[in-house]
Design an enzyme around this catalytic site. Structure first.
Site, mmCIF file in Angstrom:
data_model
loop_
_atom_site.group_PDB
_atom_site.id
_atom_site.type_symbol
_atom_site.label_atom_id
_atom_site.label_comp_id
_atom_site.label_asym_id
_atom_site.label_seq_id
_atom_site.Cartn_x
_atom_site.Cartn_y
_atom_site.Cartn_z
ATOM 1 C CB VAL A 65 19.085 3.097 4.422
ATOM 2 C CG1 VAL A 65 19.180 3.700 5.810
ATOM 3 C CG2 VAL A 65 19.473 1.638 4.449
ATOM 4 N N GLY B 35 -1.598 9.201 4.837
ATOM 5 C CA GLY B 35 -0.775 8.352 3.971
ATOM 6 C C GLY B 35 0.663 8.211 4.443
ATOM 7 C CE LYS C 67 13.596 2.152 6.311
ATOM 8 N NZ LYS C 67 12.510 3.060 6.694
ATOM 9 N N GLY D 128 8.002 7.888 0.034
ATOM 10 C CA GLY D 128 7.184 8.533 -0.992
ATOM 11 C C GLY D 128 7.626 8.021 -2.348
HETATM 12 N N1 LIG Z 1 6.798 3.283 -0.792
HETATM 13 C C1 LIG Z 1 7.844 3.938 -0.305
HETATM 14 O O1 LIG Z 1 7.770 5.137 0.000
HETATM 15 C C2 LIG Z 1 9.164 3.236 -0.146
HETATM 16 C C3 LIG Z 1 10.269 3.947 0.377
HETATM 17 C C4 LIG Z 1 11.510 3.314 0.476
HETATM 18 C C5 LIG Z 1 11.629 1.977 0.099
HETATM 19 N N2 LIG Z 1 10.527 1.318 -0.379
HETATM 20 C C6 LIG Z 1 10.705 -0.093 -0.769
HETATM 21 O O2 LIG Z 1 10.413 -0.216 -2.162
HETATM 22 C C7 LIG Z 1 9.858 -1.507 -2.417
HETATM 23 C C8 LIG Z 1 8.513 -1.337 -3.128
HETATM 24 O O3 LIG Z 1 7.634 -0.598 -2.317
HETATM 25 P P1 LIG Z 1 6.235 -0.059 -2.893
HETATM 26 O O4 LIG Z 1 5.706 0.867 -1.840
HETATM 27 O O5 LIG Z 1 6.380 0.448 -4.291
HETATM 28 O O6 LIG Z 1 5.364 -1.410 -2.907
HETATM 29 P P2 LIG Z 1 3.947 -1.667 -3.587
HETATM 30 O O7 LIG Z 1 3.271 -0.381 -3.897
HETATM 31 O O8 LIG Z 1 3.245 -2.673 -2.749
HETATM 32 O O9 LIG Z 1 4.328 -2.349 -4.987
HETATM 33 C C9 LIG Z 1 4.891 -3.630 -5.077
HETATM 34 C C10 LIG Z 1 4.916 -4.046 -6.539
HETATM 35 O O10 LIG Z 1 5.589 -5.292 -6.622
HETATM 36 C C11 LIG Z 1 4.753 -6.247 -7.243
HETATM 37 N N3 LIG Z 1 4.918 -7.552 -6.637
HETATM 38 C C12 LIG Z 1 4.878 -7.858 -5.307
HETATM 39 N N4 LIG Z 1 5.044 -9.187 -5.122
HETATM 40 C C13 LIG Z 1 5.155 -9.728 -6.382
HETATM 41 C C14 LIG Z 1 5.351 -11.038 -6.852
HETATM 42 N N5 LIG Z 1 5.410 -12.089 -6.025
HETATM 43 N N6 LIG Z 1 5.458 -11.223 -8.200
HETATM 44 C C15 LIG Z 1 5.366 -10.189 -9.047
HETATM 45 N N7 LIG Z 1 5.187 -8.898 -8.650
HETATM 46 C C16 LIG Z 1 5.078 -8.679 -7.321
HETATM 47 C C17 LIG Z 1 3.340 -5.751 -7.044
HETATM 48 O O11 LIG Z 1 2.540 -6.310 -8.044
HETATM 49 P P3 LIG Z 1 0.960 -6.006 -8.188
HETATM 50 O O12 LIG Z 1 0.908 -4.620 -8.798
HETATM 51 O O13 LIG Z 1 0.466 -7.047 -9.106
HETATM 52 O O14 LIG Z 1 0.408 -6.081 -6.798
HETATM 53 C C18 LIG Z 1 3.532 -4.253 -7.155
HETATM 54 O O15 LIG Z 1 3.517 -3.841 -8.502
HETATM 55 C C19 LIG Z 1 9.780 -2.214 -1.040
HETATM 56 O O16 LIG Z 1 10.933 -2.987 -0.859
HETATM 57 C C20 LIG Z 1 9.762 -1.039 -0.067
HETATM 58 O O17 LIG Z 1 10.270 -1.399 1.209
HETATM 59 C C21 LIG Z 1 9.316 1.902 -0.516
#
Ligand SMILES: NC(=O)c1ccc[n+]([C@@H]2O[C@H](COP(=O)([O-])OP(=O)(O)OC[C@H]3O[C@@H](n4cnc5c(N)ncnc54)[C@H](OP(=O)(O)O)[C@@H]3O)[C@@H](O)[C@H]2O)c1
Length: 408
Positions: free
Chosen positions: A117, A172, A190, A287
């Protein structure tokens, strides 16, 4: 030599890779503070790593994969095996939180989720720990940076919704598929988590009413300026009529509201309670490095003393019909008597007009009315009657206004 503290990393995308880099950078300092030497014992992606081996080799698992499956299964298996879990996954917690928190209690492990959140804004810790003794009455939050960026650009530059969304994507701040950001569902997840923390009642994503920002026009922004209002996508969780209302919708704010000046991709949460008056926390909502910082903060907390979310102990009915002031945008034929009829229909439902702006457009006129607070069902009943009047040139549009006299 310190004892090792073994961390398994599930997911290596934006957050996971930033977490690995931050952990490497801070490992020596963490060892100095905690007396344990953190080390990464495995990384899982779709093409790399074995979840069983990672779980077996870890004291704590960081879940930054996102999605429900297999994240839910991995997190449950980790906790059943006695491993602490840190997750950033709001989708998972807003749908399966009770099951996961129960598993954490049952197995005596920590389940921490600060990054789920408002990114790095430490609202989870503040609600769960600092304000554990406060009787929270209401939370207002700007908990989606994408929509806050879009609305800020529309207000600052006069851009249309579509142009501001395209700009957010180019910079982005928005994903290529930003459906769940702009339709309010991400913010709803959230708010479900915040409501659970603040009110200690189970709140599922399905319990949250939400609306997005897709219908907001440049005209709304123009009128808002004239009326001294700012438009935000606001999440609200509040005690109401002995129950609980959790909702997300666009809302106008008067300039004095603590959330009115939160611009761009920032997030902010206002917590109101008689004991504390009001606390506002704000900062970056997303981020990689920022979110990784929140995740690592949770890991360090888990390395020190045990903490867990107590069982839900309150049963609060969900309140659907709430009181709100409204901004009402009408396109009407510019002829005598129009305003009187509209005022009469509003008045019949008990809505009184707080302020009004009228602008001519040839034979038609735009009329923007801000009402005093009224029960939503009554307001919308008046709107339906107004919509049927023969001088209406388009569907009326209504947006809630959050009053400036918040908790004092
Ligand atoms: N990005 C942000 O700013 C942010 C902010 C707050 C919260 N979050 C939360 O943080 C989490 C991750 O976000 P992110 O932006 O880092 O996502 P992302 O860039 O899409 O990365 C997801 C990662 O998880 C792996 N993955 C997904 N499904 C999988 C599966 N079935 N088996 C094995 N590995 C798997 C992916 O593998 P591959 O590399 O092989 O595709 C990738 O390495 C989410 O819950 C999101 O809501 C993100």
């Amino acid at each position: 030599m310190s004892e090792p503290f073994r961390i398994g990393l599930l997911g290596h995308g934006t957050v996971g890779s930033a977490f690995e880099a931050l952990l490497a950078d801070r490992a020596a300092e963490i060892e100095r503070v905690t007396g344990l030497a953190p080390e990464l014992t495995g990384v899982l992606t779709r093409s790399r790593g074995d979840v069983d081996e990672i779980l077996a080799a870890s004291d704590l698992v960081v879940e930054v994969m996102g999605g429900l499956d297999p994240a839910r299964d991995h997190v449950l298996r980790a906790m059943r095996a006695g491993k602490h879990v840190v997750t950033a996954n709001k989708q998972l917690l807003s749908r399966h939180g009770e099951e996961l928190w129960a598993a954490a209690r049952e197995h005596g492990v920590q389940l921490r989720f600060e990054a789920a959140v408002a990114g790095v804004v430490p609202v989870v810790r503040v609600l769960a720990e600092s304000l554990a003794a406060a009787h929270v009455d209401r939370i207002h939050g700007i908990v989606n940076g994408t929509t806050n960026f879009i609305l800020t650009r529309m207000a600052e530059t006069g851009a249309t919704y579509a142009d501001a969304l395209a700009e957010a994507q180019a910079l982005g701040y928005a994903e290529a598929d930003s459906t769940e950001d702009v339709n309010g569902k991400d913010a709803a997840a959230k708010m479900a988590i915040l409501a659970r923390l603040a009110f200690r009642a189970p709140v599922h994503l399905d319990d949250v009413q939400y609306e997005g920002i897709e219908q907001i026009t440049a005209h709304d922004m123009e009128y808002a300026r004239d009326l001294g209002l700012g438009l935000k996508l606001i999440g609200t969780a509040e005690r109401l009529d002995g129950g609980l209302s959790v909702r997300v919708h666009p809302a106008f704010l008067y300039g004095g509201h603590p959330l009115a000046s939160v611009n761009g991709p920032f997030n902010a949460v206002t917590i109101e309670s008689e004991a504390i008056t009001e606390i506002t926390l704000s900062g970056p909502g997303a981020g990689g490095p920022q979110t990784a910082s929140a995740v690592l903060g949770d890991v360090i907390s888990a390395m020190i003393p045990p903490a867990s979310l107590p069982a839900a102990r309150e049963t609060l009915a969900l309140v659907a019909d709430v009181t709100s002031a409204f901004y009402l945008h009408l396109e009407v034929a510019d002829r005598p008597g129009v305003l009187a009829q509209i005022a009469q229909l509003l008045g019949l439902q008990g809505a009184s007009i707080r302020s009004m702006v009228q602008k001519g457009m040839g034979e038609n006129a735009r009329l923007v009315i801000v009402t005093h607070p009224i029960l939503e069902s009554k307001f919308y009943a008046a709107v339906e009657l107004i919509a049927g009047l023969d001088f209406m040139r388009s569907r009326p549009r209504a947006i809630r206004v959050i009053d400036e006299d918040f908790y004092v």
